[in-house]
Write a protein that holds these residues in place. Structure first.
Motif, mmCIF file in Angstrom:
data_model
loop_
_atom_site.group_PDB
_atom_site.id
_atom_site.type_symbol
_atom_site.label_atom_id
_atom_site.label_comp_id
_atom_site.label_asym_id
_atom_site.label_seq_id
_atom_site.Cartn_x
_atom_site.Cartn_y
_atom_site.Cartn_z
ATOM 1 N N LYS A 148 16.954 -0.818 44.106
ATOM 2 C CA LYS A 148 16.324 -2.120 44.348
ATOM 3 C C LYS A 148 14.850 -2.002 44.138
ATOM 4 N N ALA A 149 14.496 -0.791 44.524
ATOM 5 C CA ALA A 149 12.825 -0.601 44.703
ATOM 6 C C ALA A 149 12.495 0.138 43.443
ATOM 7 N N PRO A 150 11.331 0.018 42.968
ATOM 8 C CA PRO A 150 10.810 0.868 41.921
ATOM 9 C C PRO A 150 10.984 2.399 42.241
ATOM 10 N N PRO A 151 11.185 3.236 41.281
ATOM 11 C CA PRO A 151 11.382 4.676 41.757
ATOM 12 C C PRO A 151 9.917 5.237 42.065
ATOM 13 N N SER A 152 9.808 5.591 43.361
ATOM 14 C CA SER A 152 8.605 6.353 43.725
ATOM 15 C C SER A 152 8.619 7.074 44.959
ATOM 16 N N GLU A 153 7.535 7.774 45.296
ATOM 17 C CA GLU A 153 7.837 8.807 46.475
ATOM 18 C C GLU A 153 8.245 8.124 47.363
ATOM 19 N N ASP A 154 7.669 6.905 47.838
ATOM 20 C CA ASP A 154 7.960 6.011 49.007
ATOM 21 C C ASP A 154 9.440 5.854 49.214
ATOM 22 N N SER A 155 9.951 5.141 47.821
ATOM 23 C CA SER A 155 11.208 4.766 47.961
ATOM 24 C C SER A 155 12.335 6.056 48.092
ATOM 25 N N LEU A 156 11.888 7.260 47.653
ATOM 26 C CA LEU A 156 12.380 8.483 48.055
ATOM 27 C C LEU A 156 12.531 8.945 49.344
#
Length: 73
Positions: free
Chosen positions: A54-62
């Motif tokens: 649901k979130a854009p792929p990023s280090e934060d979402s990881l």
């Protein structure tokens, strides 16, 4: 379980190539993402993956996905 086997399990929740899946693969290979210390059911894993997608792929979402995977410790 080797991370490649865990990644193969995760791939079942994707229809094909995906930036999210690429980020998971890189995270597992590089050590930024660890598989759960205790097994997760397919339902629990699918829910964590759906939230991640649901979130854009990023280090934060990881990092958020990593927290979900390790929450059962």
């Amino acid at each position: 379980m080797p991370y490649r086997a865990f990644l193969a399990r995760i791939r079942q929740f994707f229809d094909g190539p995906d930036e999210h899946l690429d980020l998971i693969a890189s995270g597992l290979a590089g050590g930024a993402l660890r598989q759960p210390a205790t097994p997760m059911t397919d339902q629990e894993l699918a829910e964590a993956i759906r939230e991640f997608q649901k979130a854009p792929p990023s280090e934060d979402s990881l990092k958020k996905l990593g927290a979900k995977l390790t929450r059962k410790q």
